[in-house]
Design an enzyme around this catalytic site. Structure first.
Site, short mmCIF file in Angstrom:
data_model
loop_
_atom_site.label_atom_id
_atom_site.label_comp_id
_atom_site.label_asym_id
_atom_site.label_seq_id
_atom_site.Cartn_x
_atom_site.Cartn_y
_atom_site.Cartn_z
N ARG A 86 -7.53 7.96 -0.31
CA ARG A 86 -6.75 7.69 0.91
C ARG A 86 -5.35 8.28 0.80
O ARG A 86 -4.81 8.81 1.79
CB ARG A 86 -6.69 6.18 1.16
CG ARG A 86 -6.07 5.84 2.51
CD ARG A 86 -6.18 4.37 2.85
NE ARG A 86 -5.44 3.55 1.92
CZ ARG A 86 -5.49 2.22 1.89
NH1 ARG A 86 -6.26 1.56 2.74
NH2 ARG A 86 -4.77 1.52 1.03
N LYS A 188 -1.31 6.14 5.38
CA LYS A 188 -0.44 5.08 4.87
C LYS A 188 0.95 5.67 4.64
O LYS A 188 1.33 5.99 3.51
CB LYS A 188 -1.04 4.47 3.59
CG LYS A 188 -0.52 3.09 3.29
CD LYS A 188 -1.46 2.36 2.35
CE LYS A 188 -0.86 1.09 1.81
NZ LYS A 188 -0.52 0.09 2.81
N GLU A 224 -4.94 -3.93 14.30
CA GLU A 224 -4.46 -4.36 12.97
C GLU A 224 -3.83 -5.74 13.04
O GLU A 224 -3.28 -6.13 14.07
CB GLU A 224 -3.38 -3.39 12.46
CG GLU A 224 -3.87 -1.98 12.22
CD GLU A 224 -4.23 -1.72 10.77
OE1 GLU A 224 -4.49 -2.65 10.01
OE2 GLU A 224 -4.23 -0.52 10.42
N1 PLP Z 1 -3.64 -2.11 7.42
C1 PLP Z 1 -2.39 -1.79 7.08
C2 PLP Z 1 -1.46 -1.34 8.15
C3 PLP Z 1 -1.99 -1.89 5.73
O1 PLP Z 1 -0.74 -1.59 5.37
C4 PLP Z 1 -2.91 -2.31 4.76
C5 PLP Z 1 -2.53 -2.36 3.36
O2 PLP Z 1 -2.81 -1.51 2.58
C6 PLP Z 1 -4.21 -2.62 5.18
C7 PLP Z 1 -4.54 -2.52 6.50
C8 PLP Z 1 -5.23 -3.05 4.18
O3 PLP Z 1 -5.70 -1.96 3.43
P1 PLP Z 1 -6.25 -2.17 1.97
O4 PLP Z 1 -7.37 -3.13 2.07
O5 PLP Z 1 -6.71 -0.83 1.57
O6 PLP Z 1 -5.14 -2.68 1.17
C1 COI Z 2 -1.24 -3.57 0.79
O1 COI Z 2 -1.99 -4.48 1.15
O2 COI Z 2 -1.38 -2.98 -0.29
C2 COI Z 2 -0.14 -3.13 1.63
O3 COI Z 2 0.30 -2.03 1.44
C3 COI Z 2 0.35 -4.05 2.66
C4 COI Z 2 1.86 -4.16 2.73
C5 COI Z 2 2.46 -4.85 1.57
C6 COI Z 2 2.54 -2.89 3.11
#
Ligand code: PLP
Ligand code: COI
Length: 344
Positions: A86, A188, A224
């Site tokens: 990612r 991200k 989200e």
């Molecule tokens: N959506 C957003 C906007 C986020 O910042 C995050 C955090 O990483 C997620 C979703 C969840 O993603 P992940 O499960 O890969 O941490």
């Molecule tokens: C995560 O869940 O890793 C995130 O990046 C969410 C937030 C702390 C930005």
């Protein structure tokens, strides 16, 4: 390098999602077309050119993953290959050089091992959060890709992201967007988060844990939940999660899709979730690395609070998803092939 074993004085059970300075972090520089070998350093500051594109034009991206201490004292990472993939997707979107997957995972493991004393003990619920990031640096003025880049990884022991932990919390639908229809929502990148600070503050001042963003084009579909993805359990026990080009593809969400299907035997679907049809769900939750699974008690929309399973108790299917996911992450449940990487 040999690290002296040490103990740290941290009340693991009281940790929130905050910064604790640990001993070592990783830094590597990209210049003239290639990455250097990278180093571990005790210095938690960066000295960069005032012209760095990361500072002016948001040319930067980051990741978030966790290291988990198992019952027998091992330390393991959850799907770091997915974070690497990612991050490289974010790099391509912002014209930044990719970090080879092997280098990314090696940097994470080096940081975990060098800070072993900060990996919370098994059973405390706390984890070691890793924050890989990549920023455009070097002298520059015009709006164009940077001449140099810095890839770093630091870590911090953390507890729950949303205060409730497994207790349900409420969210409100925001009038603001975090991303544009064909913008950078699926990457991200810091800009998405800068734009979310005000809607987040508005939600918190009104007593909500965070806000929920609808799709930026029609404002009719859930995208989200703050910095986490949404899932819902329908009245006939299907696990549903929204699909859209502007959602960040959550690694936790894709893991839960697999857990729901393969471990709990649920039907699963990634599809549009209309806010006007929110009562199709008997349970709902926010999921992410930081958020883990946070049950959604209720969602406020157009002045009304729609309550799911309960305002005080986690729903039974959400609880099973949580137990299975955390079981895999902490080494108590057999993981699907390739999901766990030991830091050794
Ligand atoms: N959506 C957003 C906007 C986020 O910042 C995050 C955090 O990483 C997620 C979703 C969840 O993603 P992940 O499960 O890969 O941490
Ligand atoms: C995560 O869940 O890793 C995130 O990046 C969410 C937030 C702390 C930005």
């Amino acid at each position: 390098m040999i690290y002296l074993s040490k103990t740290v004085n941290i009340d693991w059970g009281k940790l929130g999602f905050t910064y604790t300075k640990t001993d070592f972090r990783y830094k590597s520089i990209w210049k003239d077309g290639s990455w250097d070998n990278g180093i571990l350093t005790e210095d938690n500051t960066l000295t960069i050119s005032e012209g760095s594109t990361a500072l002016h034009y948001g040319q930067q991206c980051f990741e978030g993953l966790k290291a988990y201490r198992t019952k027998d004292g091992k330390i393991q990472l959850f799907r770091p290959d997915q974070n690497s993939k990612r991050m490289n997707k974010s790099c391509r979107r912002l014209l930044m050089p990719e970090v080879p997957e092997e280098k990314f995972i090696d940097a994470c493991i080096q940081v975990v091992k060098a800070n072993e004393a900060y990996v919370p003990p098994y059973g405390t619920g706390a984890t070691l959060y890793l924050r890989p990031y990549l920023i455009g640096i070097g002298d520059n003025l015009g709006v164009k890709p940077a001449p140099e880049y810095l890839f770093g990884v630091f870590c911090s022991p953390v507890g729950p992201y949303f205060k409730g932990g497994l207790a349900p919390v409420n969210f409100m639908i925001s009038d603001y967007d975090r991303a544009a229809p064909f913008g950078t929502g699926a990457a991200k990148v810091g800009g998405n988060y800068a734009g979310s600070l005000m809607p987040h503050e508005i939600a918190v001042k009104k007593g909500f844990a965070d806000c929920i963003y609808l799709d930026p084009l029609t404002h009719t579909k859930i995208e989200e939940v703050g910095a986490a993805n949404f899932f819902g359990i329908t009245k006939d026990n299907k696990f549903i999660t929204p699909i859209s080009e502007s959602i960040l593809p959550s690694i936790t969400k894709y893991s839960l899709l697999a857990v729901a299907k393969e471990y709990l035997g649920l039907e699963v679907e990634e599809r549009e979730v209309f806010i006007d049809n929110i009562d199709e769900f008997k349970e709902a939750g926010a999921c992410g690395t930081a958020a883990v699974i946070s049950p959604i008690g209720g969602i406020e929309y157009k002045g009304k609070l729609h309550v799911f399973h309960s305002q005080t108790e986690v729903g039974p299917i959400t609880k099973k998803l949580y137990d299975t996911l955390c079981g895999i992450q902490f080494g108590e449940v057999e993981p699907p092939k390739g999901w766990i990487v030991e830091a050794k």
